[in-house]
Motif scaffolding. Structure first.
Motif, PDB file in Angstrom:
ATOM      1  N   TYR A  59       0.981  -1.260   0.058  1.00  0.00           N
ATOM      2  CA  TYR A  59       0.080   0.147   0.057  1.00  0.00           C
ATOM      3  C   TYR A  59       0.942   1.537   0.159  1.00  0.00           C
ATOM      4  N   LEU A  60       0.395   2.234  -0.560  1.00  0.00           N
ATOM      5  CA  LEU A  60       0.986   3.406  -0.656  1.00  0.00           C
ATOM      6  C   LEU A  60       0.206   4.455   0.106  1.00  0.00           C
ATOM      7  N   LEU A  61       0.916   5.079   1.209  1.00  0.00           N
ATOM      8  CA  LEU A  61       0.007   5.901   2.157  1.00  0.00           C
ATOM      9  C   LEU A  61       0.636   7.256   1.967  1.00  0.00           C
ATOM     10  N   GLN A  62      -0.468   8.060   1.810  1.00  0.00           N
ATOM     11  CA  GLN A  62       0.038   9.692   1.501  1.00  0.00           C
ATOM     12  C   GLN A  62       0.006  10.189   2.819  1.00  0.00           C
ATOM     13  N   ILE A  63       0.896  11.077   3.416  1.00  0.00           N
ATOM     14  CA  ILE A  63       1.085  11.668   5.130  1.00  0.00           C
ATOM     15  C   ILE A  63       1.131  12.780   4.769  1.00  0.00           C
ATOM     16  N   ASP A  64       0.256  13.650   5.684  1.00  0.00           N
ATOM     17  CA  ASP A  64       0.594  15.201   5.681  1.00  0.00           C
ATOM     18  C   ASP A  64       1.774  15.603   6.403  1.00  0.00           C
ATOM     19  N   PRO A  65       2.872  16.030   6.018  1.00  0.00           N
ATOM     20  CA  PRO A  65       3.926  16.256   6.465  1.00  0.00           C
ATOM     21  C   PRO A  65       3.780  17.315   7.841  1.00  0.00           C
ATOM     22  N   ASN A  66       2.741  18.342   7.559  1.00  0.00           N
ATOM     23  CA  ASN A  66       2.462  19.433   8.448  1.00  0.00           C
ATOM     24  C   ASN A  66       2.188  18.773   9.923  1.00  0.00           C
ATOM     25  N   LYS A  67       1.492  17.608   9.835  1.00  0.00           N
ATOM     26  CA  LYS A  67       1.098  16.955  11.246  1.00  0.00           C
ATOM     27  C   LYS A  67       2.335  16.231  11.888  1.00  0.00           C
ATOM     28  N   LEU A  68       3.460  16.074  11.061  1.00  0.00           N
ATOM     29  CA  LEU A  68       4.525  15.203  11.435  1.00  0.00           C
ATOM     30  C   LEU A  68       5.564  16.278  12.191  1.00  0.00           C
TER      31      LEU A  68
END
Length: 120
Positions: A59-68
């Motif tokens: 699976y490819l997960l798209q992640i919001d970098p602002n939340k990291l």
């Protein structure tokens, strides 16, 4: 910073993330003490380099970098490529939380090429 970062995830890890609300990733992540991520233009080469012979569903997960937050660190890996790594606050190595994932898609492999709508 708004460009998404991506996690190539095996089915077992994605299921754990959905079930538990977070994951420490695979053995490589646990031994490195950070979650390995990619920028979109790095996903294909990472898939080709490390996952072509994988028997797992991916699976490819798209992640919001602002939340990291400051737990996301860009590090030069092979002398020139800068990859995003998620350490957590003060490099404490916390699990990747599910609520940072904005989209997840199953990858398909056809004629030696991975695809999903996030990549195409």
């Amino acid at each position: 910073m708004s460009d998404f970062v991506y996690r190539i995830s095996v089915a077992k890890e994605w299921e754990e993330l959905q079930r538990n609300g977070s994951t420490f990733g695979r053995e490589l992540d646990k031994s490195s003490r950070f979650i390995h991520l990619s920028k979109l233009h790095q996903v294909r080469s990472t898939l080709d380099r490390f996952f072509l012979n994988s028997k797992d569903e991916l699976y490819l997960l798209q992640i919001d970098p602002n939340k990291l937050g400051d737990g996301l660190v860009y590090e030069v890996v092979d002398g020139s490529n800068s990859f995003p790594h998620f350490y957590g606050p003060s490099r404490s190595f916390i699990p990747l939380p599910l609520d940072m994932v904005t989209k997840a898609e199953k990858l398909s492999l056809s004629n030696g090429r991975f695809s999903c709508s996030l990549l195409d």
